[in-house]
Design a protein around this motif. Structure first.
Motif, PDB file in Angstrom:
ATOM      1  N   ARG A   1      -2.196  -5.399  -6.587  1.00 45.60           N
ATOM      2  CA  ARG A   1      -3.658  -5.583  -6.467  1.00 45.60           C
ATOM      3  C   ARG A   1      -4.003  -7.054  -6.296  1.00 45.60           C
ATOM      4  O   ARG A   1      -4.841  -7.430  -5.464  1.00 45.60           O
ATOM      5  CB  ARG A   1      -4.374  -5.009  -7.695  1.00 45.60           C
TER       6      ARG A   1
ATOM      7  N   TYR B   1       2.432   1.644  -3.541  1.00 48.51           N
ATOM      8  CA  TYR B   1       1.504   1.520  -4.668  1.00 48.51           C
ATOM      9  C   TYR B   1       1.517   2.758  -5.565  1.00 48.51           C
ATOM     10  O   TYR B   1       1.617   2.653  -6.784  1.00 48.51           O
ATOM     11  CB  TYR B   1       0.085   1.246  -4.160  1.00 48.51           C
TER      12      TYR B   1
ATOM     13  N   LYS C   1       1.778  -2.308  -9.773  1.00 44.76           N
ATOM     14  CA  LYS C   1       0.412  -2.087  -9.270  1.00 44.76           C
ATOM     15  C   LYS C   1      -0.483  -3.295  -9.543  1.00 44.76           C
ATOM     16  O   LYS C   1      -1.277  -3.692  -8.693  1.00 44.76           O
ATOM     17  CB  LYS C   1      -0.190  -0.825  -9.892  1.00 44.76           C
TER      18      LYS C   1
ATOM     19  N   LYS D   1      -5.596  -8.480  -2.854  1.00 39.19           N
ATOM     20  CA  LYS D   1      -6.908  -9.139  -2.910  1.00 39.19           C
ATOM     21  C   LYS D   1      -6.855 -10.492  -2.214  1.00 39.19           C
ATOM     22  O   LYS D   1      -7.783 -10.875  -1.478  1.00 39.19           O
ATOM     23  CB  LYS D   1      -7.331  -9.302  -4.379  1.00 39.19           C
TER      24      LYS D   1
ATOM     25  N   GLU E   1       0.831  -1.214   0.000  1.00 39.05           N
ATOM     26  CA  GLU E   1       0.000   0.000   0.000  1.00 39.05           C
ATOM     27  C   GLU E   1       0.863   1.260   0.000  1.00 39.05           C
ATOM     28  O   GLU E   1       0.545   2.227  -0.703  1.00 39.05           O
ATOM     29  CB  GLU E   1      -0.945  -0.011   1.201  1.00 39.05           C
TER      30      GLU E   1
END
Length: 184
Positions: free
Chosen positions: A177, A165, A173, A181, A162
């Motif tokens: 992600r 990012y 990125k 997730k 984070e």
């Protein structure tokens, strides 16, 4: 006996030449210590070519390096040239996938908790230092899997991804992600 250093002077980045080199080492497993010595010459460009060869060797037969895990991990911890870091990061990803996903008994028996902890540390170093996207992406996958065993890894990985990012490349990125997730 063949000299791997001489052969490496003829190797380039093509898959064909790296595969040829890996097959040569597999056919002559007594050369693995020499290969690791060449990988360990981290200030010399030969280490990059040797690391490419080691990566392809692992892709073809990961079990070949299991007796040498202490050396491989020690070399990876000192490696700093991108052309050598990327294959080392890929080797760790292959090794950890074999341990957690394929559950290879030979890998499980060889890869100790101390090895896994050192790999975790090295991958975090690659993630937070100035590396190109490929080793960072391999490190993310490796750390995600290690985090299924070590409770502290996922929270730290989440914070790291984070925080980086906004400044990451499109590829960084995308992998971030995907990993975030999975963590959530």
């Amino acid at each position: 006996m063949i000299s791997l250093e001489e052969v490496l002077t003829t190797i380039n980045a093509t898959r064909e030449r790296r595969s040829y080199f890996a097959n040569l080492v597999l056919e002559n497993p007594e050369t693995i210590p020499e290969l690791l010595t060449l990988c360990n010459r981290i200030d010399d460009d030969i280490s990059c070519k040797a690391s490419w060869g080691l990566e392809f060797l692992c892709k073809k037969n990961l079990k070949a390096i299991l007796p040498y895990l202490d050396q491989v991990i020690a070399i990876a911890s000192r490696t700093y040239k991108h052309s050598a870091v990327r294959p080392m990061a890929k080797i760790f990803e292959i090794l950890i996938l074999g341990y957690y996903k394929q559950k290879s008994q030979e890998i499980i028996n060889a890869l100790t908790q101390t090895h896994r902890e050192k790999i975790t540390e090295i991958c975090f170093d690659w993630l937070i230092t100035d590396q190109k996207v490929a080793p960072k992406a391999y490190a993310m996958t490796t750390l995600y899997l290690l985090g299924t065993e070590f409770d502290w890894v996922h929270p730290e990985l989440k914070i790291t991804l984070e925080n980086n990012y906004a400044t990451g490349s499109a590829a960084y990125k995308a992998r971030s992600r995907m990993v975030l997730k999975k963590i959530s």
